[in-house]
Motif scaffolding. Structure first.
Motif, PDB file in Angstrom:
ATOM      1  N   ASP A 286      -9.075  -0.054   3.568  1.00 53.49           N
ATOM      2  CA  ASP A 286      -9.459   1.354   3.691  1.00 53.49           C
ATOM      3  C   ASP A 286      -9.892   1.973   2.368  1.00 53.49           C
ATOM      4  O   ASP A 286     -10.482   3.050   2.352  1.00 53.49           O
ATOM      5  CB  ASP A 286      -8.296   2.181   4.266  1.00 53.49           C
TER       6      ASP A 286
ATOM      7  N   ASN B 232      -4.713   5.763   8.497  1.00 50.75           N
ATOM      8  CA  ASN B 232      -6.004   6.070   7.875  1.00 50.75           C
ATOM      9  C   ASN B 232      -6.699   7.182   8.670  1.00 50.75           C
ATOM     10  O   ASN B 232      -6.212   7.587   9.726  1.00 50.75           O
ATOM     11  CB  ASN B 232      -6.868   4.816   7.751  1.00 50.75           C
TER      12      ASN B 232
ATOM     13  N   LEU C 194      -2.631   2.220   8.090  1.00 48.14           N
ATOM     14  CA  LEU C 194      -3.275   2.113   6.791  1.00 48.14           C
ATOM     15  C   LEU C 194      -3.333   0.653   6.358  1.00 48.14           C
ATOM     16  O   LEU C 194      -2.366  -0.097   6.519  1.00 48.14           O
ATOM     17  CB  LEU C 194      -2.491   2.931   5.763  1.00 48.14           C
TER      18      LEU C 194
ATOM     19  N   HIS D 234       0.838  -1.190   0.000  1.00 50.97           N
ATOM     20  CA  HIS D 234       0.000   0.000   0.000  1.00 50.97           C
ATOM     21  C   HIS D 234       0.878   1.247   0.000  1.00 50.97           C
ATOM     22  O   HIS D 234       2.114   1.170   0.113  1.00 50.97           O
ATOM     23  CB  HIS D 234      -1.001  -0.018   1.161  1.00 50.97           C
TER      24      HIS D 234
ATOM     25  N   VAL E 299      -5.509   1.974  -2.136  1.00 53.44           N
ATOM     26  CA  VAL E 299      -4.244   2.283  -1.457  1.00 53.44           C
ATOM     27  C   VAL E 299      -3.019   1.731  -2.182  1.00 53.44           C
ATOM     28  O   VAL E 299      -1.899   2.148  -1.902  1.00 53.44           O
ATOM     29  CB  VAL E 299      -4.253   1.756  -0.009  1.00 53.44           C
TER      30      VAL E 299
END
Length: 311
Positions: A244, A234, A240, A17, A247
């Motif tokens: 979410d 996030n 993160l 990500h 990404v």
């Protein structure tokens, strides 16, 4: 510094990500900015998603990053971890541990140790107790782990971002009960073999640095310079994750997201145009010290499909 290098060592458990990518780019910029090489290691001892390692490498090369030397896979270096463990065993620093994760969580913590630290349950068992514990695990289809008999509870490490790091060092696992060599041992052995004298990684791994520095000391290996950089979170303030939204680099490019511009701004340098722009303006002293919040665009239906299913 021709013989020194930084590195990026992702686990191929899936696509990276944007936070992972930012850490890898920081490792590259830090290495190049200090005249070092940049090397790549695939940490594939544990979870592996088919094709993930190749995609990770392709994405970084597409960003313009040049990798020096061969790509290293941990699964091809098993004998080196075994040899390092044998050297520790020769010093009387390795013992079998028969505890399950539940056993450790329910055991009283040792004095001055944080909750969850290994309390040394199996450290000084008598031989008859070891024989009985080994037989009990064998009947359950399990094998003992191997742990380091630590010689000190503290090993301070100077970090270029966080200052002096201190963390309680318990008897860390060297080899898990399933036979997999543990992260802390493998990374120390690999970094030394690859000439890595600079480790730039996320600050969620800062507490690992004292453990790894101690292992370096015990194995007679050089301790690298550490720089633990802030994570990308996030909007809820959690780490993160792919759930979410968009990404990964592939997802963000599909949304015409300007990766380089965001990278520069998130680090406090203003918008970058490309890698050359990043190399020209990067200064470790100017890195924003707090975590960055990233609000991912929502995924489109096509982006929710696994990469292997996309055409």
């Amino acid at each position: 510094m021709l013989d020194s290098a930084g590195r990026f060592a992702p686990s191929p458990s899936g696509d990276l990500h944007i936070g992972n990518v930012r850490t890898g780019i920081l490792a590259y910029l830090w290495a190049r900015g200090t005249g070092r090489g940049f090397r790549w290691r695939i940490e594939d001892l544990d979870r592996v998603s088919p094709g993930a390692a190749e995609r990770q490498l392709e994405e970084f090369r597409a960003l313009g990053l040049e990798i020096d030397g061969p790509i290293v896979r941990q699964t091809q270096r098993i004998e080196h971890y075994a040899a390092a463990c044998a050297r520790l065993d020769e010093q009387g620093l390795v013992y079998e541990c028969y505890c399950s994760r539940k056993d450790i969580q329910s055991a009283p913590s040792a004095p001055h140790a944080p909750p969850g630290a290994y309390p040394g349950t199996c450290r000084d068992l008598a031989e008859d107790e070891r024989i009985a514990a080994r037989a009990r695990l064998e009947r359950a289809g399990r094998a003992p782990a191997l742990r380091l008999r630590t010689t000190t509870a503290q090993r301070p490490v100077v970090d270029e971002v966080l200052g002096t790091l201190t963390a309680h060092i318990d008897d860390v696992v060297l080899r898990r009960g399933d036979g997999v060599w543990a992260y802390n041992l493998a990374v120390v052995v690999d970094d030394a073999a690859m000439g890595i004298d600079q480790v730039v990684r996320g600050d969620d791994l800062a507490s690992s640095a004292p453990r790894q520095a101690l292992l370096c000391d015990l194995l007679g290996l050089p301790v690298p310079a550490y720089a633990h950089v802030p994570l990308v979170l996030n909007p809820a303030g959690a780490r993160l994750a792919k759930r979410d939204g968009a990404v990964t680099l592939e997802q963000l490019r599909a949304q015409r997201f300007d990766v380089w511009a965001w990278m520069g701004e998130s680090l406090g340098f203003g918008r970058w145009m490309d890698l050359d722009d990043a190399l020209a303006s990067f200064d470790p002293a100017g890195i924003r010290r707090e975590a960055t919040v990233f609000d991912p665009p929502p995924l489109t239906p096509a982006e929710t499909e696994p990469p292997a299913n996309r055409r």
